[in-house]
Structure formats: C-alpha cells, structure tokens
Design a protein around this motif. Structure first.
Motif: not given
Length: 688
Positions: A190, A221, A232
């Motif tokens: 991430g 991500d 994300h």
C-alpha cells in the motif's frame, strides 16, 4: 479483458492525450489513457463496491454521453501565479443498471496536462443512502515504473519518501515504516497519494485526488505482479469506507502526465478541479511570513508545559499555586523578544505554542478533555502581548493542539475563535497529534475529513485563517476555502530534530505532497547542529544554510516561517536578508530545472512587483546548476544578489559556509552555480 466494439473517446485540447471509455460484455465500465501515442494507463476498472446491496461495478448499459469544452481563466486569492487557465474537454458518461434501475455518472475532464474523473450519483428513488465497501477504481500502469512513495497509512504522511521501482515496494515496506504518534499501515504494497512515477522512457506520471469533501481519503494498493494500482479508501470505526446520500459525488481522481518534470510542478489541474471560492469577501485572507516560539521546544531547549506535573485534570488544578518548571518558553517577556524581532525585520506575525493550560498531560493519553483553547498559563499575559504586538504592527498566531480529540475541539471551537477575535488574532495553527478520538476513527477517514472542513468554515465566519498540522493531505480545497492557508501533512523540518530528513527530501516533496497544496514546512534553520540548543540531542539538519534560503522559493507556501531562533538569526543578518526580502505571494512562476529526488530550481515573480526570486535545492550528491534569466523583462537591468554555498560547504561537515555576491543581469544572462551536497542557492533579482 474483452470490450464492446463501441467506445467513447476524448482528446485533450492539444490532442496529445486520448481517453477511451468502454463497457465490457458484462457491463463493467473501464477506461484507458494514451499520451503521445503511448499508453499511460492500460484498460482500468471503474466503479464502487457497496455494502449489503448490489455493487456499482458491472451490469451497466450506457444511456448517454455528453461532451463539452471549457476554456476560462480565474485569479486565485493567493498563489504561485496571478491567473490560472482552466482548459479542458469533458465527457460525461451516464450508466444505468437495468437490474436495479440505479444510475451512476462518470465525468471525465481531459486537460493538456492530464486527466481528472469522478463518480456522480444523482438523486434517484433506487439509490438514496448507501455505504461504500470499497472503491474499485484502478490505475493499470504500462510497466514497472520508478516510484517516489510513502507507506500506505490511515493516520500519517510523516515518513521519509522511498525511491524504488514498483516491483521493489513489497521488499522495502517493513523498513520504510518508522515510528509515529499515530499510524495504521494497511498493506505490504500500500502506498499514499500523491504518488510520483517515472517511466523508463522519461515520462512522468503523478496520481492524486482533488476536492476531497465528505468522502474517505484515497490510497493505492499495488498489485506488483501486474503493476495495477487499486483504490483503497480509509475506513471508519466500523470498517466502512464511506456513508453517502444522493445526490453526491466522489472526489476527482487525477493523473498528471508530462515528459518534462517541471510541467508536473507547474500543473494547476488539482486546483482547477475544485470549485471557486465560497467566500464573497476574501480581503481578510493575507499571506503570512512569521517567526515563532516553536523550534526551541522541538529541539528540547525549552518546553511547552508550565510545570512538570503529571496526571492532571484542568478542572481540578490551580496553576497559580503550582511551581513552574523554569523552561516554559511561552512567557510574556520571551514572546516580546520574538515580537521585537518580527517588527525589526518586517515579518507579519509571531506563532506562540504552549501558551494555554494542559500541556503537562496531553500526549498519547486518549484524554477527551485536554485543552480548552481559551485559558492561558499564569506567565502568559494575553492582553499585554496583544497590546504590545499590535503597537508594533505584528500579529500573533494562535495555536490549538487538539491532541486528536476532535469532538473536544468542536466543543470549544466557537469560544476559542471568539477569543481570537477579541484579541485580534487572525490565524491559527491547529494540530492533531496522536490517535483520533473517538477511538476507531482515523485521521484520513470521512468523519475526520468532514471535521477538518468544519473547522475551516467555522473559522471563516470569524475571518480567521487556518494552518492545520497532522490533518489530511491537501487536495486543492484552498481554492474553494482560501482561508486554508497552510497544511503540514508530511514530514516537515521538525524531523530534523528527531534524527533528520534525507538530503533529497525537499527535492521530492514538491512532486508529491505539494501537488495538492502548499506545505507549512518551516524552513530557515541556520543553526543546523541541534546540540547547540540541546546538548543531549545529536541530530542535525540535512541541509546547508544556503539551501535553507532556497526553500522559501522551492517549497511554495503563502505561509512561511523563519523557524530558527532570533539569537541565531542575529549572527547571520546578511543571509537573513533574503528571508526578509522574499515574498510569500506570487504573480508568476517558472520551473527552470527539475528532476524528482535530484534537484529543483524555480524562479518566481513577487506579487505586484517586477522583482524575481530564484531558489535551487539538490540532493546529497551536489551538482552545478545552469540557468537562463530569460524570464526577466527584455531591455531592463536587474541587480541579482546570490546567496550560495561557500567554499567547502557540505550539509554534514560544513553546513554554514555560504557566500553572497551581486551581479547585474538581464533577460539574456546565464548563470552556472555550484551547489554543495545537500545544498543550493537563492537569488533575489531586483529591478534597477
């Protein structure tokens, strides 16, 4: 992925970009982006996954596609340029799910510097309230790009930037996550936005978001097998990614692209995707250059707290009856010294931290009621300091550290702003150190994003400017709410006292953190050895003195601090002259040289003047900068005062070596200037 034969295409005004929008056979919307004939983004997914209801990811048919072109200009209240051109071609695609009768519109705007798009949810019977489980937006890259990245985190951006290929992110993640007061990383691959990328063929790509309102913050991500960046969103305390009610919109997803690094810095796309200012009167919003009672506390020379007591409750302590610790910096006599310095050197304001009760027992305690933001310590005479400062033409900047207790801040916000109005404080630095209260919420979730905007709009009712630290990274909202005059939201100068920032740090931040708006980086540190203030602290500032001057130009902000102590500046008044002269508001900006992670050289023209200022900063390698002065008005002569690294200068071994010289320059002049490792130079160019 197979697509239908029919596709909607859109070109940028200069025809260098081509956007394609498709529906797959199962009705899933996708898009792709080409720049100068080469793919920037391959076929990428669109849509949102919803909670407890069919998702908005497939089963669509296209019911309309509306196009328009806009070419207009607007003038920011403050900024890097006087006028901003907003020029784009738009494609608004309406998608309907026959099975659910729900409608989603995806609006694309293609500029000469890249793409912005967002989701729009009209008011409709079949979609009123809904909960976002995850946004399914993808950015499918065309290969393994070089990246300048931060670990994906719901609470902090205060990490050192890592430079690596995307394929190396997973292997470098663990060592890249360093301690912070509050942090929640979410994935071994991430990363945060703004994300700066460079393709092997020299094309630069920047991915971010614009107009983050009533929505959760975007992170990415990485699928490191296919080099796809998946959206994300930051969750709330229940794990949901957003609670929406139609009509509503998502923030814009932005992709800035150029084969010239400087064009990424010059892009105004993020600002253009925000709405015009909400305020009819902006005359009270003024760029600020300031000093402050802050750095001496950061270094450990002084303290924020009045006593050394622990485990205190504000409603059960009488500070007039306790013993002071003798190191409290925010006392009346000492603050007057800062006010005197500011007045002498024509600085606008003095920031005072640690003026209010509660600092003894605030950090990491998860206390709901820590500060009331209105009660001064016994040694801080707020009325006398207000009188003294205004008699000298200096403002005082208020400080509100919330300790992450956002509900408590909202409880006291109105009386705190009223106190500021009473004493003529027109700006506040707020802070959100530590975990967010109520526990379970994150710094970058929808709930807190709404809180930050509430603080800004409530401050505007009192004609107060806001400089928010530890808040969400900016997304261009300062166009709409221009009293948001500064943010931290990154690893700032304070970390130089906590072990140091990398020497390349300020050659990267303009390509990442500053894409969404200015940063209160707090430059101007002349005493780079922290032990000079606190013998127990062996940290040092990873910069030469000359580069500290350059940062006032390269690290754009309408809020600039001269962060060191007056006692130090008084030893280097010839160098401090640049800080005194450099503006904080600009009519024009030219990026003369740039390469992320290596160097940046920028020239800016002072607001309402014919004077220019140049700043150049480089990494630990050092370099020779070569620039032209062709940004100057032809036929005119200027006096250039050059503040450069001196003989033997080096950010580690000889940081205070600098030299000042004067030259006469014209628009035909050129300059070749050596920059020491971790160094740089600054130039003031004044009309003769």
């Amino acid at each position: 992925m197979a697509t239908l034969a029919r596709a909607e295409e859109l070109q940028s005004p200069d025809k260098q970009f081509t956007l394609s929008v498709n529906l797959t056979p199962d009705g899933a919307p996708t898009y792709s982006l080409v720049y100068k004939g080469k793919p920037v983004l391959k076929t990428s997914q669109l849509g949102l996954e919803l909670k407890n209801t069919p998702s908005l990811t497939n089963g669509f048919v296209q019911t309309s596609a509306v196009r328009k072109s806009i070419d207009e200009s607007w003038n920011p209240v403050w900024g890097e340029v006087k006028t901003i051109r907003n020029h784009y071609n738009e494609l608004a695609v309406t998608l309907t799910q026959p099975a659910t009768k729900r409608v989603m519109l995806v609006r694309f705007r293609l500029f000469d510097d890249g793409l912005g798009f967002r989701y729009e949810f009209p008011r409709q019977p079949e979609l009123g309230y809904f909960v976002v489980k995850e946004e399914k937006t993808q950015f499918a890259l065309a290969g393994d790009h070089k990246a300048f990245w931060l670990p994906g985190d719901y609470d902090t951006q205060e990490y050192s930037t890592v430079t690596s290929n995307l394929s190396q992110v997973r292997g470098l993640m663990k060592q890249s996550v360093t301690d912070n007061a509050s942090q929640h990383t979410f994935s071994p691959t991430g990363v945060q936005t703004p994300l700066m990328l460079k393709r092997p063929d020299g094309v630069y790509i920047n991915i971010h978001e614009a107009a983050l309102i009533d929505y959760s913050t975007l992170s990415l991500d990485l699928d490191d097998q296919n080099f796809i960046l998946n959206a994300h969103l930051t969750p709330d305390a229940e794990g949901n990614k957003g609670n929406l009610q139609t009509p509503s919109t998502s923030p814009w997803r932005t992709v800035i692209v150029s084969d010239r690094a400087g064009a990424i810095l010059e892009s105004k796309m993020v600002l253009n995707l925000n709405e015009p200012t909400k305020y009819k009167d902006t005359s009270w919003i003024k760029p600020v250059k300031y000093v402050g009672v802050w750095w001496e506390m950061i270094t450990g020379k002084s303290s924020w707290s009045y006593t050394d007591m622990e485990n205190i409750k504000l409603d059960s302590i009488d500070y007039s009856k306790v013993k002071p610790n003798g190191t409290h910096a925010a006392n009346t006599a000492h603050v007057k010294e800062y006010i005197d310095f500011a007045a002498q050197h024509k600085l606008d304001a003095v920031l005072v931290e640690g003026w209010n009760t509660g600092w003894e027992d605030w950090f990491g305690k998860h206390k709901e009621y820590v500060f009331d933001f209105v009660t001064p310590y016994p040694d801080f005479d707020i009325e006398e300091l207000n009188r003294y400062a205004h008699a000298k033409g200096v403002n005082i900047i208020m400080h509100h550290e919330t300790s992450g207790s956002s509900r408590n801040y909202e409880r006291f916000m109105e009386p705190a702003y009223q106190l500021m109005n009473k004493y003529g404080y027109n700006a506040v630095k707020s802070g959100y150190v530590g975990d967010i209260l109520p526990l379970g919420e994150y710094h970058y979730g929808q709930w807190m994003n709404n809180h930050y905007l509430y603080a800004i709009t409530e401050a505007a009712k009192h004609r107060i400017m806001v400089n928010a630290h530890e808040a969400v990274r900016p997304t261009g909202l300062a166009r709409t709410y221009p009293n948001l005059i500064g943010n931290e939201a990154a690893r700032g100068t304070e970390y130089e006292a906590f072990g140091g920032n990398n020497a390349d740090h300020t050659t990267i931040l303009p390509f990442t953190r500053l894409i969404g708006g200015p940063m209160d980086y707090t430059p101007g540190i002349f005493q780079t050895r922290i032990s000079a203030y606190n013998p127990k602290n062996t940290s040092f500032v990873h910069s030469t003195l000359a580069r500290q001057l350059a940062l006032y130009v390269t690290m754009y902000s309408p809020l600039q601090m001269a962060a060191d102590l007056p006692e130090t500046y008084n030893k280097f008044l010839d160098a401090f002259q640049f800080i005194e002269d450099v503006p904080v508001d600009w009519d024009d900006t030219h990026v003369l040289e740039a390469e992320p992670g290596d160097y940046i050289t920028i020239a800016r023209k002072g607001k309402g003047t014919g004077n220019w200022f140049v700043g150049s900063t480089c990494d630990e390698q050092g370099r020779t900068s070569t620039i032209k002065f062709d940004f100057l008005k032809p036929g005119k002569k200027y006096e250039a005062t050059i503040y450069a690294d001196g003989k033997g200068a080096h950010y580690e071994t000889n940081p205070q070596a600098y030299a000042i010289r004067k030259l006469t320059v014209t628009s035909k002049s050129k300059l070749s200037q050596y920059c020491a490792p971790g160094g740089g130079y600054a130039i003031s160019v004044v009309e003769k």
